[in-house]
Design a protein around this motif. Structure first.
Motif, PDB file in Angstrom:
ATOM      1  N   VAL A 164      -0.562   6.681  -3.309  1.00 38.79           N
ATOM      2  CA  VAL A 164       0.888   6.808  -3.271  1.00 38.79           C
ATOM      3  C   VAL A 164       1.378   7.853  -4.268  1.00 38.79           C
ATOM      4  CG1 VAL A 164       1.218   4.454  -2.456  1.00 38.79           C
ATOM      5  CG2 VAL A 164       1.332   4.926  -4.899  1.00 38.79           C
ATOM      6  N   ARG A 165       0.493   8.291  -5.143  1.00 41.67           N
ATOM      7  CA  ARG A 165       0.860   9.318  -6.130  1.00 41.67           C
ATOM      8  C   ARG A 165       1.285  10.616  -5.465  1.00 41.67           C
ATOM      9  NH1 ARG A 165      -4.316   8.539 -10.189  1.00 41.67           N
ATOM     10  NH2 ARG A 165      -3.878   6.357 -10.627  1.00 41.67           N
ATOM     11  N   MET A 224       0.818  -1.214   0.000  1.00 42.57           N
ATOM     12  CA  MET A 224       0.000   0.000   0.000  1.00 42.57           C
ATOM     13  C   MET A 224       0.854   1.267   0.000  1.00 42.57           C
ATOM     14  SD  MET A 224      -3.128  -0.765  -0.239  1.00 42.57           S
ATOM     15  CE  MET A 224      -2.671  -2.159  -1.234  1.00 42.57           C
ATOM     16  N   THR A 225       2.095   1.160   0.436  1.00 42.73           N
ATOM     17  CA  THR A 225       2.994   2.306   0.461  1.00 42.73           C
ATOM     18  C   THR A 225       3.739   2.465  -0.863  1.00 42.73           C
ATOM     19  OG1 THR A 225       3.291   2.026   2.843  1.00 42.73           O
ATOM     20  CG2 THR A 225       4.926   3.367   1.718  1.00 42.73           C
ATOM     21  N   LEU A 226       4.002   1.370  -1.538  1.00 39.71           N
ATOM     22  CA  LEU A 226       4.852   1.413  -2.728  1.00 39.71           C
ATOM     23  C   LEU A 226       4.128   1.274  -4.062  1.00 39.71           C
ATOM     24  CD1 LEU A 226       7.745  -0.842  -1.375  1.00 39.71           C
ATOM     25  CD2 LEU A 226       7.728   1.653  -1.544  1.00 39.71           C
ATOM     26  N   VAL A 227       2.945   0.673  -4.061  1.00 40.55           N
ATOM     27  CA  VAL A 227       2.250   0.363  -5.311  1.00 40.55           C
ATOM     28  C   VAL A 227       1.033   1.268  -5.472  1.00 40.55           C
ATOM     29  CG1 VAL A 227       1.084  -1.436  -6.640  1.00 40.55           C
ATOM     30  CG2 VAL A 227       3.027  -2.044  -5.178  1.00 40.55           C
ATOM     31  N   ASP A 228       0.932   1.912  -6.599  1.00 42.08           N
ATOM     32  CA  ASP A 228      -0.191   2.811  -6.882  1.00 42.08           C
ATOM     33  C   ASP A 228      -1.440   1.985  -7.191  1.00 42.08           C
ATOM     34  OD1 ASP A 228      -1.952   4.756  -7.655  1.00 42.08           O
ATOM     35  OD2 ASP A 228      -0.696   5.570  -9.246  1.00 42.08           O
ATOM     36  N   GLN A 249       8.286   7.196   0.057  1.00 38.90           N
ATOM     37  CA  GLN A 249       7.699   5.864   0.140  1.00 38.90           C
ATOM     38  C   GLN A 249       8.724   4.863   0.676  1.00 38.90           C
ATOM     39  OE1 GLN A 249       6.606   5.222  -3.922  1.00 38.90           O
ATOM     40  NE2 GLN A 249       4.805   6.537  -3.810  1.00 38.90           N
ATOM     41  N   ARG A 250       9.919   4.893   0.122  1.00 34.65           N
ATOM     42  CA  ARG A 250      10.961   3.961   0.572  1.00 34.65           C
ATOM     43  C   ARG A 250      11.319   4.205   2.034  1.00 34.65           C
ATOM     44  NH1 ARG A 250      12.996   4.923  -4.696  1.00 34.65           N
ATOM     45  NH2 ARG A 250      14.419   6.503  -3.870  1.00 34.65           N
ATOM     46  N   THR A 251      11.371   5.475   2.442  1.00 36.94           N
ATOM     47  CA  THR A 251      11.681   5.795   3.838  1.00 36.94           C
ATOM     48  C   THR A 251      10.596   5.258   4.762  1.00 36.94           C
ATOM     49  OG1 THR A 251      12.916   7.765   3.193  1.00 36.94           O
ATOM     50  CG2 THR A 251      12.103   7.688   5.461  1.00 36.94           C
ATOM     51  N   ALA A 273      -8.305  11.951   1.234  1.00 35.81           N
ATOM     52  CA  ALA A 273      -9.725  12.270   1.074  1.00 35.81           C
ATOM     53  C   ALA A 273     -10.326  11.737  -0.228  1.00 35.81           C
ATOM     54  CB  ALA A 273      -9.944  13.774   1.173  1.00 35.81           C
ATOM     55  N   ARG A 274      -9.489  11.504  -1.243  1.00 39.47           N
ATOM     56  CA  ARG A 274     -10.020  11.004  -2.515  1.00 39.47           C
ATOM     57  C   ARG A 274      -9.838   9.498  -2.673  1.00 39.47           C
ATOM     58  NH1 ARG A 274      -8.096  15.894  -3.055  1.00 39.47           N
ATOM     59  NH2 ARG A 274      -6.003  15.340  -3.720  1.00 39.47           N
TER      60      ARG A 274
END
Length: 156
Positions: free
Chosen positions: A30-31, A19-23, A38-40, A116-117
């Motif tokens: 993540v956009r 969920m952190t790395l993949v859009d 994201q990596r951090t 929110a979106r």
């Protein structure tokens, strides 16, 4: 119970990383984050989230249930942090002081910009930020992992 607890812990770690790395918009957003951010986030959170698995395995390998209980406590603290961060503003209108440390925005502003979106299934309570489905699932996994890790430690 050991295998279920271990599976839930590792599922939560993997879910968080994906969920952190993949859009997967609109499920996540993540956009809005730079790749380095994201990596951090994964580099900081994955080891903390995986620690309960290490402690549970250590408990099984040594026969010392205290390691399993320590893992359950770590998992509980992690899920409590997530619940406080996401649910206090929604249910009580109270934002945790550490919610946006170093971001330079309020939780409402950060939420409006980044979450929110995304998919949100909860009803509105005034103008309070609502937990999105992505985090509701993560918190459910982590809470289930904490409970089953306590049960696994107790069964040793």
């Amino acid at each position: 119970m050991f295998l279920l607890a271990l599976a839930l812990i590792l599922a939560a770690v993997a879910y968080h990383a994906v969920m952190t790395l993949v859009d997967l918009f609109p499920f996540n957003n993540v956009r809005g984050a730079a790749r380095a951010e994201q990596r951090t986030e994964v580099a900081i959170n994955a080891p903390i989230m995986a620690l309960p698995a290490v402690l549970l395995i250590l408990a099984a390998a040594t026969g010392i249930p205290a390691f399993g209980y320590a893992g359950a406590v770590v998992e509980s603290v992690a899920v409590l942090g997530g619940l406080l961060l996401w649910w206090s503003p929604y249910l009580a209108g109270v934002t945790m002081p550490w919610a946006t440390a170093g971001v330079g925005a309020t939780w409402s502003e950060l939420h409006a910009r980044t979450y929110a979106r995304t998919v949100i299934v909860l009803p509105r309570i005034g103008d309070r930020p609502r937990p999105n489905l992505e985090h509701m699932l993560l918190h459910t996994l982590m809470l289930a992992a904490a409970v089953t890790t306590f049960l696994a430690a107790a069964s040793r």
